[in-house]
Write a protein that holds these residues in place. Structure first.
Motif, mmCIF file in Angstrom:
data_model
loop_
_atom_site.group_PDB
_atom_site.id
_atom_site.type_symbol
_atom_site.label_atom_id
_atom_site.label_comp_id
_atom_site.label_asym_id
_atom_site.label_seq_id
_atom_site.Cartn_x
_atom_site.Cartn_y
_atom_site.Cartn_z
ATOM 1 N N THR A 243 0.853 -1.186 0.000
ATOM 2 C CA THR A 243 0.000 0.000 0.000
ATOM 3 C C THR A 243 0.894 1.242 0.000
ATOM 4 O OG1 THR A 243 -0.066 0.176 2.408
ATOM 5 C CG2 THR A 243 -1.744 -1.232 1.359
ATOM 6 N N ALA A 244 0.256 2.399 -0.128
ATOM 7 C CA ALA A 244 1.031 3.636 -0.028
ATOM 8 C C ALA A 244 1.732 3.717 1.323
ATOM 9 C CB ALA A 244 0.115 4.843 -0.231
ATOM 10 N N ALA A 245 1.063 3.269 2.380
ATOM 11 C CA ALA A 245 1.686 3.297 3.714
ATOM 12 C C ALA A 245 2.934 2.420 3.753
ATOM 13 C CB ALA A 245 0.682 2.846 4.768
ATOM 14 N N THR A 246 2.911 1.275 3.055
ATOM 15 C CA THR A 246 4.091 0.418 2.975
ATOM 16 C C THR A 246 5.239 1.145 2.296
ATOM 17 O OG1 THR A 246 2.506 -1.387 2.556
ATOM 18 C CG2 THR A 246 4.843 -1.920 2.437
ATOM 19 N N VAL A 247 4.909 1.872 1.229
ATOM 20 C CA VAL A 247 5.932 2.638 0.507
ATOM 21 C C VAL A 247 6.537 3.694 1.417
ATOM 22 C CG1 VAL A 247 6.368 4.169 -1.459
ATOM 23 C CG2 VAL A 247 4.843 2.199 -1.725
ATOM 24 N N TYR A 248 5.692 4.406 2.193
ATOM 25 C CA TYR A 248 6.210 5.433 3.100
ATOM 26 C C TYR A 248 7.117 4.809 4.156
ATOM 27 C CZ TYR A 248 2.176 7.922 1.159
ATOM 28 O OH TYR A 248 1.246 8.468 0.326
ATOM 29 N N GLU A 249 6.712 3.652 4.680
ATOM 30 C CA GLU A 249 7.530 2.985 5.698
ATOM 31 C C GLU A 249 8.897 2.611 5.126
ATOM 32 O OE1 GLU A 249 7.588 -1.061 8.469
ATOM 33 O OE2 GLU A 249 5.752 -0.514 7.386
ATOM 34 N N ALA A 250 8.886 2.042 3.923
ATOM 35 C CA ALA A 250 10.155 1.660 3.300
ATOM 36 C C ALA A 250 11.024 2.886 3.023
ATOM 37 C CB ALA A 250 9.880 0.892 2.004
ATOM 38 N N SER A 251 10.393 3.980 2.628
ATOM 39 C CA SER A 251 11.131 5.215 2.373
ATOM 40 C C SER A 251 11.811 5.706 3.646
ATOM 41 C CB SER A 251 10.189 6.288 1.818
ATOM 42 O OG SER A 251 10.853 7.512 1.635
ATOM 43 N N GLU A 252 11.098 5.655 4.755
ATOM 44 C CA GLU A 252 11.664 6.084 6.030
ATOM 45 C C GLU A 252 12.852 5.215 6.431
ATOM 46 O OE1 GLU A 252 8.531 6.032 8.864
ATOM 47 O OE2 GLU A 252 7.541 7.826 8.076
ATOM 48 N N ARG A 253 12.849 3.964 5.980
ATOM 49 C CA ARG A 253 13.952 3.050 6.299
ATOM 50 C C ARG A 253 15.124 3.216 5.334
ATOM 51 N NH1 ARG A 253 11.631 -2.872 8.107
ATOM 52 N NH2 ARG A 253 9.923 -2.174 9.473
ATOM 53 N N GLY A 254 14.985 4.142 4.401
ATOM 54 C CA GLY A 254 16.079 4.414 3.485
ATOM 55 C C GLY A 254 16.060 3.621 2.200
ATOM 56 N N ASP A 255 14.975 2.916 1.910
ATOM 57 C CA ASP A 255 14.893 2.118 0.697
ATOM 58 C C ASP A 255 14.908 3.018 -0.539
ATOM 59 O OD1 ASP A 255 14.201 -0.642 -0.529
ATOM 60 O OD2 ASP A 255 12.690 0.696 -1.380
ATOM 61 N N ALA A 256 15.822 2.750 -1.466
ATOM 62 C CA ALA A 256 16.017 3.628 -2.625
ATOM 63 C C ALA A 256 14.798 3.644 -3.534
ATOM 64 C CB ALA A 256 17.254 3.197 -3.401
ATOM 65 N N LEU A 257 14.195 2.491 -3.793
ATOM 66 C CA LEU A 257 13.029 2.440 -4.672
ATOM 67 C C LEU A 257 11.866 3.217 -4.073
ATOM 68 C CD1 LEU A 257 11.275 1.480 -7.005
ATOM 69 C CD2 LEU A 257 10.947 -0.688 -5.776
ATOM 70 N N ALA A 258 11.600 2.972 -2.790
ATOM 71 C CA ALA A 258 10.486 3.662 -2.140
ATOM 72 C C ALA A 258 10.711 5.167 -2.129
ATOM 73 C CB ALA A 258 10.305 3.142 -0.715
ATOM 74 N N ARG A 259 11.947 5.585 -1.887
ATOM 75 C CA ARG A 259 12.238 7.022 -1.900
ATOM 76 C C ARG A 259 12.000 7.623 -3.285
ATOM 77 N NH1 ARG A 259 17.536 8.306 1.929
ATOM 78 N NH2 ARG A 259 16.406 8.117 3.912
ATOM 79 N N GLU A 260 12.335 6.866 -4.311
ATOM 80 C CA GLU A 260 12.102 7.357 -5.669
ATOM 81 C C GLU A 260 10.611 7.500 -5.949
ATOM 82 O OE1 GLU A 260 13.115 6.219 -10.334
ATOM 83 O OE2 GLU A 260 13.855 4.951 -8.702
ATOM 84 N N VAL A 261 9.810 6.534 -5.491
ATOM 85 C CA VAL A 261 8.362 6.615 -5.675
ATOM 86 C C VAL A 261 7.803 7.835 -4.954
ATOM 87 C CG1 VAL A 261 6.151 5.481 -5.192
ATOM 88 C CG2 VAL A 261 8.071 4.137 -6.077
ATOM 89 N N VAL A 262 8.273 8.079 -3.730
ATOM 90 C CA VAL A 262 7.803 9.245 -2.973
ATOM 91 C C VAL A 262 8.215 10.538 -3.666
ATOM 92 C CG1 VAL A 262 7.983 10.507 -0.791
ATOM 93 C CG2 VAL A 262 7.692 8.017 -0.768
ATOM 94 N N ARG A 263 9.463 10.602 -4.155
ATOM 95 C CA ARG A 263 9.920 11.806 -4.862
ATOM 96 C C ARG A 263 9.106 12.045 -6.131
ATOM 97 N NH1 ARG A 263 15.182 10.046 -3.319
ATOM 98 N NH2 ARG A 263 15.412 8.994 -5.333
ATOM 99 N N ASP A 264 8.831 10.961 -6.876
ATOM 100 C CA ASP A 264 8.007 11.120 -8.082
ATOM 101 C C ASP A 264 6.600 11.593 -7.720
ATOM 102 O OD1 ASP A 264 10.047 10.377 -9.771
ATOM 103 O OD2 ASP A 264 9.364 8.308 -10.016
ATOM 104 N N THR A 265 6.055 11.054 -6.625
ATOM 105 C CA THR A 265 4.740 11.501 -6.160
ATOM 106 C C THR A 265 4.767 12.987 -5.855
ATOM 107 O OG1 THR A 265 4.280 9.306 -5.211
ATOM 108 C CG2 THR A 265 2.959 11.162 -4.392
ATOM 109 N N ALA A 266 5.842 13.441 -5.197
ATOM 110 C CA ALA A 266 5.984 14.863 -4.884
ATOM 111 C C ALA A 266 6.038 15.703 -6.148
ATOM 112 C CB ALA A 266 7.234 15.086 -4.038
#
Length: 344
Positions: A243-266
């Protein structure tokens, strides 16, 4: 003359004894239903309850669930406040649209699968109270304006990010509905004319990239193309559970893919918001919904994208902020819309 904020309307338009009168607010979303009560002066939230919408069960089941929740909230509020049932003025309902507010009809709700549903009267008749209907994102925007992050704003754009993307517009101190009740459909503005297919049938809508399900979809697509990530570990290898919440959690843990998804969302959101700044020149843009869980990882690149794209005077005049009524902005705003429609 500018209409004063709802926080002053109830007190100014009613005698002091009305402080003991209450309104139920219903926030109907594609994922959850939230119901709560408030005194007419908007001073506090009482008896708030939340349940999954379960739209796949059909409109009758959803309406049944809403009415059961209303009755439960009334029971809770009466136990807490000690008032008779007659103290409840009515029910304000916020629902996905487009809507026909005058007739109380949900014209079409793609994320619920509804067409031409007389939701206002189905609820009002069942619970025996006056009822009003407005767009759920309008309600969330009005709620944040009444008691939340946009309080004091004169020109406000609200964006709600959940199962879909909703929007609300407050222009010169008044909630703006447009000529046929579809103003503020920010999620269905086009950011890529050759882009992804949206549930509305169009291509390249903002919602097709930045709603909760589509944030998760973009992450799954990247994984299926061979990108490495901790996301599969977080869902036990079942990619459908991302879910989106899973992506945010992974981003907070420093996951590169999740951070890219969040940046693209931004970036997608920043492009859409820059358009709104150039058109409406608001003093506040308030963003509500689960996406705010991403925090600065979302808001910093989002604001940077807006600065890059929008006219400088519009950027300098505007605050872009997360909502401060997590989970209840729609309920608060549904109460406010009931009060405003009642006093028209």
């Amino acid at each position: 003359m500018t209409t004063p904020p709802p926080s002053r309307l109830p007190v100014a338009s009613a005698p002091a004894s009305d402080a003991r009168r209450y309104v139920i607010g219903v926030d109907l979303g594609g994922t959850n239903i939230v119901v709560g009560a408030m005194p007419e002066d908007g001073s506090r939230e009482i008896g708030v309850r939340s349940q999954p919408t379960r739209a796949e069960q059909g409109s009758d089941a959803v309406v049944d669930r809403i009415c059961e929740m209303i009755e439960a909230v009334i029971t809770d509020a009466r136990a807490e406040e000690g008032m008779p049932r007659e103290a409840f003025l009515g029910v304000g309902v916020g629902a996905p649209g487009p809507l026909d507010r005058e007739r109380g009809i949900v014209v079409v709700a793609p994320n619920l699968g509804w067409r031409d549903l007389p939701l206002r009267d189905l609820i009002g008749e069942r619970v025996g109270l006056a009822a009003t209907l407005d767009n759920d994102a309008n309600c969330a925007t009005l709620g944040e304006w009444w008691t939340g992050a946009a309080k004091g704003g004169r020109n406000v754009v609200g964006i709600t990010i959940g199962t879909g993307i909703g929007g609300g517009l407050i222009l010169d101190g008044r909630l703006y509905h447009g000529s046929s009740d579809v103003a503020g459909e920010i999620g269905h503005t086009t950011i890529d004319s050759n882009g992804r297919r949206c549930k509305c049938g169009n291509y390249g809508c903002l919602e097709a990239y930045t709603s909760g399900p589509n944030i998760a979809l973009r992450a799954r697509e990247a994984l299926e193309s061979g990108e490495r990530s901790i996301l599969p570990e977080l869902v036990g290898g079942e990619l459908a559970r991302i879910t989106a919440a899973t992506v945010y959690e992974a981003s907070e843990r420093g996951d590169a893919l999740a951070r890219e998804v969040v940046r693209d969302t931004a970036r997608f959101l920043g492009a859409g918001i820059a358009n709104l700044l150039n058109v409406f020149n608001p003093d506040v843009v308030v963003i509500a919904g689960g996406v705010t869980q991403a925090g600065d990882a979302l808001f910093e690149p989002l604001r940077a994208e807006v600065r890059r794209r929008a006219f400088k005077p519009a950027v300098e005049a505007c605050r872009i902020v997360p909502g401060t009524l997590p989970g209840t902005a729609g309920v608060v705003g549904a109460v406010a819309t009931f009060l405003q429609q009642r006093d028209r």
